[in-house]
Scaffold this motif. Structure first.
Motif, PDB file in Angstrom:
ATOM      1  N   LYS A   8      -9.566   0.618   1.331  1.00 53.51           N
ATOM      2  CA  LYS A   8     -10.067   0.457   2.697  1.00 53.51           C
ATOM      3  C   LYS A   8      -8.986   0.965   3.646  1.00 53.51           C
ATOM      4  O   LYS A   8      -7.850   0.492   3.600  1.00 53.51           O
ATOM      5  N   ILE A   9      -9.348   1.941   4.469  1.00 59.98           N
ATOM      6  CA  ILE A   9      -8.405   2.494   5.431  1.00 59.98           C
ATOM      7  C   ILE A   9      -9.009   2.349   6.820  1.00 59.98           C
ATOM      8  O   ILE A   9     -10.102   2.850   7.098  1.00 59.98           O
ATOM      9  N   ILE A 134      -2.571   3.326  14.653  1.00 59.54           N
ATOM     10  CA  ILE A 134      -2.277   2.123  13.875  1.00 59.54           C
ATOM     11  C   ILE A 134      -3.147   2.219  12.626  1.00 59.54           C
ATOM     12  O   ILE A 134      -4.382   2.239  12.725  1.00 59.54           O
ATOM     13  N   MET A 135      -2.503   2.341  11.469  1.00 55.43           N
ATOM     14  CA  MET A 135      -3.244   2.532  10.225  1.00 55.43           C
ATOM     15  C   MET A 135      -2.979   1.362   9.277  1.00 55.43           C
ATOM     16  O   MET A 135      -1.829   0.990   9.063  1.00 55.43           O
ATOM     17  N   ASN A 136      -4.057   0.803   8.738  1.00 56.87           N
ATOM     18  CA  ASN A 136      -3.986  -0.273   7.760  1.00 56.87           C
ATOM     19  C   ASN A 136      -4.689   0.201   6.499  1.00 56.87           C
ATOM     20  O   ASN A 136      -5.862   0.571   6.538  1.00 56.87           O
ATOM     21  N   ILE A 137      -3.957   0.191   5.382  1.00 59.66           N
ATOM     22  CA  ILE A 137      -4.504   0.602   4.090  1.00 59.66           C
ATOM     23  C   ILE A 137      -4.467  -0.619   3.174  1.00 59.66           C
ATOM     24  O   ILE A 137      -3.415  -1.222   2.986  1.00 59.66           O
ATOM     25  N   THR A 138      -5.622  -0.978   2.609  1.00 60.25           N
ATOM     26  CA  THR A 138      -5.711  -2.089   1.677  1.00 60.25           C
ATOM     27  C   THR A 138      -6.332  -1.595   0.390  1.00 60.25           C
ATOM     28  O   THR A 138      -7.368  -0.928   0.401  1.00 60.25           O
ATOM     29  N   VAL A 139      -5.697  -1.930  -0.738  1.00 58.08           N
ATOM     30  CA  VAL A 139      -6.209  -1.537  -2.049  1.00 58.08           C
ATOM     31  C   VAL A 139      -6.420  -2.813  -2.850  1.00 58.08           C
ATOM     32  O   VAL A 139      -5.499  -3.611  -3.021  1.00 58.08           O
TER      33      VAL A 139
END
Length: 140
Positions: A8-9, A134-139
């Motif tokens: 999810k980005i 502002i970038m949020n990366i969830t794996v």
């Protein structure tokens, strides 16, 4: 280890006038370890505007390198306080892109069960776009 994961980005772009645009991509990708770095690969979609492009993230202790290959080619290096200049190659020609990372936070759970990366950076693309991302990366 099953290397298929949900990625999810979420990116918030804030232009020089303070106007915000939010882009969110949820896709399946692959994750693997190599030379003490975490690699994440996934295919871009029409939603991101980069259909036909493969993105690879190389995550280190305090840095992230994002490489894109295909219809859109680029490389971005995120490391706190550092300026990075590159060419952003598009079907319409090359654009100069400059980023300065203001904040980077990398959290990795044991056994890579969950990875979360937060990056705040300033960006300028050939004077056509200037702002903050502002970038949020969830794996998972």
């Amino acid at each position: 280890m099953d290397n298929k994961r949900i990625i999810k980005i979420k990116t918030i772009q804030i232009d020089s006038k303070g106007e915000q645009e939010e882009i969110e991509l949820v896709t399946e990708g692959k994750i693997f370890l190599k030379n003490e770095h975490i690699y994440i690969t996934y295919e871009e979609t029409e939603l991101s505007g980069m259909n036909g492009t493969t993105t690879t993230l190389k995550i280190g202790n305090q840095s992230v390198i994002m490489k894109r290959f295909g219809n859109n080619n680029s490389q971005m290096v995120f490391e706190k306080g550092k300026r990075f200049t590159t060419k952003y190659k598009t079907a319409y020609g090359d654009l100069k892109m400059e980023i300065v990372t203001q904040h980077i936070e990398i959290n990795v759970q044991e056994d890579l069960k969950k990875i979360e990366v937060n990056i705040n950076y300033d960006i300028n693309i050939s004077g056509l776009f200037e702002g903050k991302n502002i970038m949020n990366i969830t794996v998972n």
